[in-house]
Each structure stands twice: as C-alpha cells, then as structure tokens.
Design a protein around this motif. Sequence first.
Motif, PDB file in Angstrom:
ATOM      1  N   ASN A 117      77.431  26.962 -46.099  1.00 24.15           N
ATOM      2  CA  ASN A 117      76.809  27.319 -47.383  1.00 24.15           C
ATOM      3  C   ASN A 117      75.442  26.663 -47.579  1.00 24.15           C
ATOM      4  N   SER A 118      74.886  26.044 -46.553  1.00 23.75           N
ATOM      5  CA  SER A 118      73.650  25.274 -46.727  1.00 23.75           C
ATOM      6  C   SER A 118      72.973  25.053 -45.376  1.00 23.75           C
ATOM      7  N   ILE A 126      71.484  24.268 -41.909  1.00 23.12           N
ATOM      8  CA  ILE A 126      71.651  24.805 -40.548  1.00 23.12           C
ATOM      9  C   ILE A 126      72.808  25.807 -40.495  1.00 23.12           C
ATOM     10  N   ASN A 134      80.083  22.441 -37.881  1.00 19.74           N
ATOM     11  CA  ASN A 134      78.750  22.034 -38.331  1.00 19.74           C
ATOM     12  C   ASN A 134      78.770  21.097 -39.534  1.00 19.74           C
ATOM     13  N   ARG A 164      82.618  22.765 -49.389  1.00 21.47           N
ATOM     14  CA  ARG A 164      83.368  22.252 -50.539  1.00 21.47           C
ATOM     15  C   ARG A 164      82.843  22.819 -51.849  1.00 21.47           C
ATOM     16  N   ASP A 165      81.539  23.039 -51.905  1.00 19.87           N
ATOM     17  CA  ASP A 165      80.870  23.350 -53.168  1.00 19.87           C
ATOM     18  C   ASP A 165      80.961  24.858 -53.459  1.00 19.87           C
ATOM     19  N   THR A 195      66.370  20.408 -44.244  1.00 17.11           N
ATOM     20  CA  THR A 195      67.544  20.946 -44.944  1.00 17.11           C
ATOM     21  C   THR A 195      67.829  20.021 -46.131  1.00 17.11           C
ATOM     22  N   LYS A 251      77.668  26.702 -54.341  1.00 10.66           N
ATOM     23  CA  LYS A 251      76.812  26.927 -53.153  1.00 10.66           C
ATOM     24  C   LYS A 251      77.398  28.021 -52.261  1.00 10.66           C
ATOM     25  N   ILE A 307      65.525  18.082 -39.120  1.00  7.96           N
ATOM     26  CA  ILE A 307      65.401  19.483 -39.552  1.00  7.96           C
ATOM     27  C   ILE A 307      65.336  19.540 -41.077  1.00  7.96           C
ATOM     28  N   ASP A 367      87.594  21.417 -47.571  1.00  2.00           N
ATOM     29  CA  ASP A 367      87.060  20.089 -47.289  1.00  2.00           C
ATOM     30  C   ASP A 367      87.592  19.677 -45.919  1.00  2.00           C
ATOM     31  N   HIS A 387      68.282  15.939 -46.345  1.00  7.94           N
ATOM     32  CA  HIS A 387      67.223  14.928 -46.462  1.00  7.94           C
ATOM     33  C   HIS A 387      66.793  14.676 -47.908  1.00  7.94           C
TER      34      HIS A 387
END
Length: 247
Positions: free
Chosen positions: A13-14, A16, A85, A36-37, A183, A40, A181, A58, A186
Amino acid sequence: MLKGKAALITGGNSGIGLATAKLLRDNGARVAISGRDVAKLEEARKALGPDVLTLVADVRSRDDLQHMAHTVQQAFGGLDIFFANAGVAYGTPLASTTEAQYDGLMDINVKGLFFSLQAVEPIMRSGSSIILNTSWLNQVGAPGRALLSASKAAVRSFARTLSAELLERGIRVNAVSPGTIETPIHHQPGQSDEDYRAYAARVGAQAPIGRMGRAEEIAAAVLFLASDASSYMLGAEIVVDGGRAEL
Ligand SMILES: NC(=O)c1ccc[n+]([C@@H]2O[C@H](COP(=O)([O-])OP(=O)(O)OC[C@H]3O[C@@H](n4cnc5c(N)ncnc54)[C@H](OP(=O)(O)O)[C@@H]3O)[C@@H](O)[C@H]2O)c1
C-alpha cells in the motif's frame, strides 16, 4: 510478461510495494497487496483499480498471515509471485536502543518476513518466484544502523537458505537490495517539507549516482526476478543502489 500469473506483495500500500504492484499489474499479473493501514490500502486500491485484492494483515500476527494466504488462495487459486516487502527502518545506536525498539524492528523485518513465507509457501505453485526485499545496508557498516543492517542481512541469508530448501518444490527465491529510495519510510513525523528536502539532497549526494532512487527503479528489478526471464537465478541478490554499496 506475467499474463496468467498471480502475485502477492506485503506492504503493497506504499512506496516500493505500491510501485511494484502497479508494474506487475501493468505486465498482466493479478495482484493482491497487504498492509496494516486500512486507509492507505483503500488509497492504493483507488490508484491501482478494482481488480487489485487488498488485505489487512500485520506480518507480526500469525493469524493475519494465515488469513491472508487463505484469502489469496480463494481468490487466485494459488500464487506464482510473492514479494516479501513489508518492513520498517529506524536508527538504533548501541548506547541508547531499548529492548522495545529492538523487538519492534526485528519482529517485523525478520520474524514477520519469515512467517509470511511460511504462511504463503503452501499456496505457491511449482515454477513460482519469491522475492525478498533486503537493503544495501546488508553488506556495509553504517553507524547507528546495527539492527536495520542485521535484519536485512538475515533477509539476504534467507534468500540463500530458502532457495535451497524450496528448490525441490520448483520455487525460486531471490532478493532485491535497494539503496536509499524516495518513499514514506524516510519521512519523520512532524518534519517540514524543507527539512525533508534538505535530508533527501544530503542522502542522495552520498550515493555515487548523486540522488536517491525511485520506487519504480526497484520495481523494475522485482519484475525481472518475478518473471521467467530470471529463470536461472537462485538465492541471488540484485543490488539497485546507485553505487552506494558497490563503488
Ligand atoms: N526506501 C528505502 O530507502 C529502502 C532501502 C532499502 C530497503 N527498503 C525496504 O523496502 C521495503 C519497503 O519500504 P518502503 O521504502 O517502500 O517504505 P514504506 O513506503 O514506508 O513502506 C513500508 C511498507 O511496509 C508495510 N509494513 C510495515 N510494517 C508492517 C507490518 N507490521 N505488517 C504489515 N505491513 C507492514 C507498510 O504498510 P502499513 O503502513 O499499512 O503497515 C508499508 O506498506 C522495506 O522492507 C524497507 O526496509 C527501503
């Protein structure tokens, strides 16, 4: 390239994972993503389209992982591609790291990944491909990164051992090793855009190529490892890091 294949991406959902979901779908795969979210996941479904299966799971919960694998089996009848991932990243200086911080990182990056593999292995078809997301940090000594680096070195090791273990099932296991990367991983809570841009410029300049990588540049390597084009690769790692660990 992936027509008729079914793929599952944890942490899809985010960042990479989401970029990889788009690329695998654009190459003909049926795609399921987990995270989990819920909000998102819903945003990702809107971005990817209604054909993408979204699953709340999770990786620290064995029940969630069993449910995830069962739902994918029901929807797709099996799996051809699994991209492990989901992960977290934070600094853990030796002097100040708490036990809770240790468990928080290892429980997701190592234990969660291992039991994700255990949950999906029974539904992987012969001829399928598993890709593990490690990191350029698995082979360098970066101060303050002991646990993140060790967790990703464990993941790198899993690619070798599990590739050997699953070979007789006709399942290949390889790893992708991203550099730094761009995303959400960071982004620090409460950080201003200006502070983030300064951080991104500083970190980008540390790579010989002179910039942070894009999630799509990792997705391209995952697509190769997921496809039959990489059919002679077992237990290997593709490093996509702008030269950070190699030059
Ligand atoms: N970006 C980099 O510079 C970089 C470099 C090397 C390696 N990596 C690795 O790449 C992977 C993806 O990270 P990213 O950069 O794309 O960051 P991201 O955008 O923050 O994505 C992290 C993903 O992991 C999921 N996740 C985290 N904890 C989870 C849990 N307990 N259960 C299930 N899902 C969980 C998140 O979903 P929820 O928020 O819904 O939980 C999210 O989808 C990670 O393994 C990371 O270590 C990233």
